[in-house]
Scaffold this active site. Structure first.
Site, short mmCIF file in Angstrom:
data_model
loop_
_atom_site.label_atom_id
_atom_site.label_comp_id
_atom_site.label_asym_id
_atom_site.label_seq_id
_atom_site.Cartn_x
_atom_site.Cartn_y
_atom_site.Cartn_z
N ASP A 1 0.86 -1.19 0.00
CA ASP A 1 0.00 0.00 0.00
C ASP A 1 0.89 1.23 0.00
O ASP A 1 1.69 1.42 0.92
CB ASP A 1 -0.88 -0.05 1.26
CG ASP A 1 -1.59 1.26 1.52
OD1 ASP A 1 -1.81 2.03 0.56
OD2 ASP A 1 -1.91 1.52 2.71
N ASN B 1 -0.42 4.51 -0.47
CA ASN B 1 -1.11 5.77 -0.13
C ASN B 1 -1.78 5.75 1.23
O ASN B 1 -2.60 6.62 1.54
CB ASN B 1 -2.11 6.17 -1.23
CG ASN B 1 -3.21 5.12 -1.40
OD1 ASN B 1 -3.20 4.11 -0.69
ND2 ASN B 1 -4.14 5.36 -2.30
N ASP C 1 -4.04 3.91 2.64
CA ASP C 1 -5.46 3.57 2.89
C ASP C 1 -5.64 2.14 3.38
O ASP C 1 -6.75 1.66 3.54
CB ASP C 1 -6.32 3.84 1.64
CG ASP C 1 -5.94 2.95 0.46
OD1 ASP C 1 -5.00 2.13 0.59
OD2 ASP C 1 -6.57 3.07 -0.61
N ASP D 1 -1.89 -1.40 -3.77
CA ASP D 1 -2.23 -0.70 -5.01
C ASP D 1 -1.22 -1.01 -6.12
O ASP D 1 -0.19 -1.66 -5.88
CB ASP D 1 -2.33 0.82 -4.76
CG ASP D 1 -1.22 1.33 -3.86
OD1 ASP D 1 -0.05 1.05 -4.17
OD2 ASP D 1 -1.51 1.99 -2.84
N ASP E 1 -6.70 -11.47 -14.28
CA ASP E 1 -7.69 -12.45 -13.86
C ASP E 1 -8.99 -12.07 -14.56
O ASP E 1 -9.45 -10.94 -14.44
CB ASP E 1 -7.86 -12.30 -12.33
CG ASP E 1 -8.27 -13.58 -11.66
OD1 ASP E 1 -9.13 -14.28 -12.23
OD2 ASP E 1 -7.76 -13.86 -10.56
N ASP F 1 -11.16 -17.39 -14.52
CA ASP F 1 -11.88 -17.78 -13.30
C ASP F 1 -12.93 -18.85 -13.62
O ASP F 1 -13.65 -18.72 -14.62
CB ASP F 1 -12.55 -16.51 -12.76
CG ASP F 1 -13.08 -16.65 -11.36
OD1 ASP F 1 -12.28 -16.89 -10.46
OD2 ASP F 1 -14.32 -16.52 -11.19
N GLU G 1 -8.85 -21.89 -14.32
CA GLU G 1 -9.23 -22.49 -13.05
C GLU G 1 -10.36 -23.47 -13.36
O GLU G 1 -11.46 -23.06 -13.72
CB GLU G 1 -9.73 -21.42 -12.07
CG GLU G 1 -10.11 -22.02 -10.73
CD GLU G 1 -10.94 -21.08 -9.85
OE1 GLU G 1 -10.82 -21.18 -8.63
OE2 GLU G 1 -11.74 -20.29 -10.39
N HIS H 1 -5.38 -17.78 -3.41
CA HIS H 1 -6.18 -16.89 -2.57
C HIS H 1 -7.47 -17.54 -2.06
O HIS H 1 -8.22 -16.89 -1.34
CB HIS H 1 -6.52 -15.63 -3.37
CG HIS H 1 -7.40 -15.93 -4.54
ND1 HIS H 1 -6.96 -16.66 -5.63
CD2 HIS H 1 -8.70 -15.67 -4.78
CE1 HIS H 1 -7.96 -16.81 -6.47
NE2 HIS H 1 -9.02 -16.21 -6.00
N ASP H 2 -7.74 -18.76 -2.46
CA ASP H 2 -8.98 -19.44 -2.03
C ASP H 2 -8.71 -20.52 -0.99
O ASP H 2 -9.66 -21.07 -0.42
CB ASP H 2 -9.67 -20.11 -3.23
CG ASP H 2 -10.25 -19.11 -4.20
OD1 ASP H 2 -10.63 -18.00 -3.77
OD2 ASP H 2 -10.32 -19.43 -5.40
C1 GLC Z 1 -12.96 -18.42 -8.26
C2 GLC Z 1 -12.08 -17.45 -7.53
C3 GLC Z 1 -12.72 -17.12 -6.20
C4 GLC Z 1 -14.06 -16.48 -6.47
C5 GLC Z 1 -14.93 -17.37 -7.34
C6 GLC Z 1 -16.10 -16.62 -7.90
O1 GLC Z 1 -13.04 -19.64 -7.61
O2 GLC Z 1 -10.80 -17.97 -7.39
O3 GLC Z 1 -11.92 -16.29 -5.41
O4 GLC Z 1 -14.71 -16.25 -5.25
O5 GLC Z 1 -14.23 -17.86 -8.46
O6 GLC Z 1 -15.67 -15.69 -8.85
#
Ligand code: GLC
Length: 546
Positions: free
Chosen positions: A26, A28, A30, A34, A103, A208, A274, A340-341
């Site tokens: 980050d 700035n 907040d 970024d 993404d 995605d 994915e 991230h999931d």
């Molecule tokens: C994918 C993403 C996830 C998101 C989901 C809906 O699984 O990795 O983070 O919540 O799709 O878009």
């Protein structure tokens, strides 16, 4: 056969690093990362040796699902910066030999996207058919849902719209209505959005939930599927009709055509998908169908089997071997341990004693396999899952299923750059709590320390680039060590051979590869030491021989 690194397309040359932009740096104050923060860390990424960056969504979004609900596919959310800033990022990354991939969330938009607002306005709307609208079924006690499909983030996958008197489909939150990919106008509009980013110099896309795009034409009920899980009814069905329809493959072909016609060669830009299987299921065969021979579908697809595996030689071997055996000989594999999931692999697989040694082993594993390794920010310093209190939860999944499901915030905590205030991530209040272990675990502490995990990652990435057998060679596992918790394999190209030996145990073991040769890199032996005579392996030892 190709043996120089430069003759490979960029996405085969080195690791791709996933950045969760809210949590990277980050600039700035907040509390949210970024684009400028990413720009400032390009030298760090170059030094690490990454060849590409995958940016989790940075488009304008009301954040019902932290950016995976998009209101405008060709702009940047002001919290991250501007298109101007994005152009500089692409240019400066390119100067360092780093490609950017975006993404792309094609399955659904935000409910606040102008397309959906228009679609929802009336049954006669020009965009009504851009989304999936259905009448309810008539039941004994009044209106019923159009079918039994359940949403991944809780409840039914259908929400009734009072104003226009129909249900719309959303496989995630109700703020994420699913697009109707059977409509050619939707297809054209989305291809246009991809072109926008290609024009800006983006080198590909992470797609995605790409296997969700097209739904069963008759909207049949999904079959019931029992499993013991936390109370998410979504997992109690086999997703036969809301995913993996044959028409999805046709759409992917058209995306691939766009990229191929755009780039000078069919491999200059890249699509990685994915491909989500039923929860908890190892499905490398499903992911493989989305790559085919790599020429007309996706270039890469994620096999999520490592997410459900254990840290034993046998489990790691079968996950890898299954993945390779379902891929067509022309297809290129990729590997992912964290994202991230999911819970970070460092917490999932490396908790308990010897955790740092286990992390080094996973790094050695993923960076010496065939194919492209994907790294998740912070993996290189061994960041672990955060403990997020209920009042700090941000993720809709975590909020909905508290305390049965930990949610996904735990793997999205801010990057730990220094031991100073805000971990060097922010001067403000971070959007998610910083993991308190930042005082010991941070980039600054590990940089320049020859025994650190970060140094180990850099050495492995460098070695992968140096050795043709590692970046382009075949792989052959040595079965003999498996019962003894040793995972060993030979990587070969032409006359060259590299032997990788990983002791997946806290005990001394024997090297099943026999006398190993010259040490290229090791957690326990001196690099470049002459032919090794010692065939014993130290606990958790990782050695690469030539
Ligand atoms: C994918 C993403 C996830 C998101 C989901 C809906 O699984 O990795 O983070 O919540 O799709 O878009």
């Amino acid at each position: 056969m190709t043996s120089t690194l430069q003759s490979l397309p960029w996405w085969k040359q080195g690791p791709i690093y996933q950045i969760y932009p809210r949590s990277f740096l980050d600039t700035n104050g907040d509390g949210v990362g970024d684009l400028e923060g990413i720009r400032r860390k390009l030298d760090y990424l170059k030094d690490l040796g990454v060849r590409g960056i995958w940016l989790s969504p940075i488009y304008p979004s009301p954040l019902a699902d932290f950016g995976y609900d998009i209101t405008n596919y060709h702009d940047i959310d002001p919290v991250f910066g501007s298109l101007e800033g994005f152009r500089s990022l692409v240019r400066e990354a390119d100067q360092r030999g780093i490609a950017l991939i975006m993404d792309m969330v094609l399955n659904h938009t935000s409910h606040q996207h102008p397309w959906f607002i228009e679609s929802r306005s009336s049954r006669e709307s020009m965009k009504r058919d851009w989304y999936i609208w259905k009448d309810g079924r008539r039941g004994l006690f009044g209106r019923r849902f159009p079918n039994n499909w359940m949403a991944a983030f809780g409840g039914h996958a259908w929400t009734f719209d009072e104003q226009s008197g129909q249900y719309y489909l959303h496989l995630f939150t109700e703020e994420q209505p699913d697009l109707n990919w059977r409509n050619p106008e939707v297809q054209r509009a989305m291809l246009g959005e991809l072109t926008f980013w290609l024009d800006l110099g983006v080198k590909g896309f992470r797609l995605d939930v790409i296997n969700y795009l097209v739904k069963d034409a008759q909207f049949r009920n999904n079959p019931y599927h029992f499993r013991a899980t936390y109370p998410r009814r979504h997992d109690l069905q086999h997703h036969q009709y809301d995913r993996n329809q044959s028409e999805t493959y046709d759409i992917i072909r058209s995306l691939r055509d766009l990229l191929d016609s755009y780039a000078g060669s069919s491999e200059e830009t890249m699509l990685v998908g994915e491909v989500y299987p039923d929860e908890g299921v190892h499905a490398p065969d499903l992911a493989a169908t989305y790559i085919g021979d790599g020429r007309e579908l996706l270039h890469l697809a994620f096999d999520f089997s490592p997410i459900y595996t254990k840290l034993t030689a046998g489990d790691l071997y079968s996950v890898l071997n299954n993945w390779y055996s379902v891929l067509s000989p022309q297809a290129w594999p990729c590997h992912v341990l964290s994202n991230h999931d999911q819970s970070r692999a460092s917490s999932r697989l490396c908790a308990g004693p010897d955790s740092e040694a286990k992390k080094k082993l996973l790094a050695a594993l993923i960076l010496t396999q065939r194919g492209t390794p994907f790294l998740y920010y912070g993996e290189e310093i061994g960041m672990v899952d955060g403990k997020i209190r209920r009042q700090d939860l941000q993720d809709p999944l975590g909020k909905k299923y508290y305390p049965f499901h930990p949610g996904r915030d735990r793997s999205r905590t801010p990057m730990q750059w220094t031991d100073g205030p805000g971990a060097g991530f922010t001067e403000g209040k971070p959007w998610l709590p910083i993991n308190p272990d930042y005082r010991e675990r941070n980039v600054k502490a590990q940089e320049g320390d020859p025994s650190s995990l970060l140094t180990w990652y850099k050495a492995l990435i460098h070695l992968r680039q140096q050795e043709a057998a590692l970046h382009s060679g075949t792989i052959e596992f040595i079965q003999a060590g498996l019962a003894d918790e040793v995972l060993a394999y030979r990587r070969r190209i032409g006359e060259e051979e590299v032997l990788v030996v990983l002791n997946v145990s806290g005990q001394t073991r024997q090297n099943p590869g026999g006398r190993g040769g010259r040490v290229l890199l090791s957690t326990h032996r001196k690099s470049e030491s002459p032919i090794e005579q010692d065939t014993r392996l130290a606990p958790w030892e990782c050695t690469v021989y030539k």
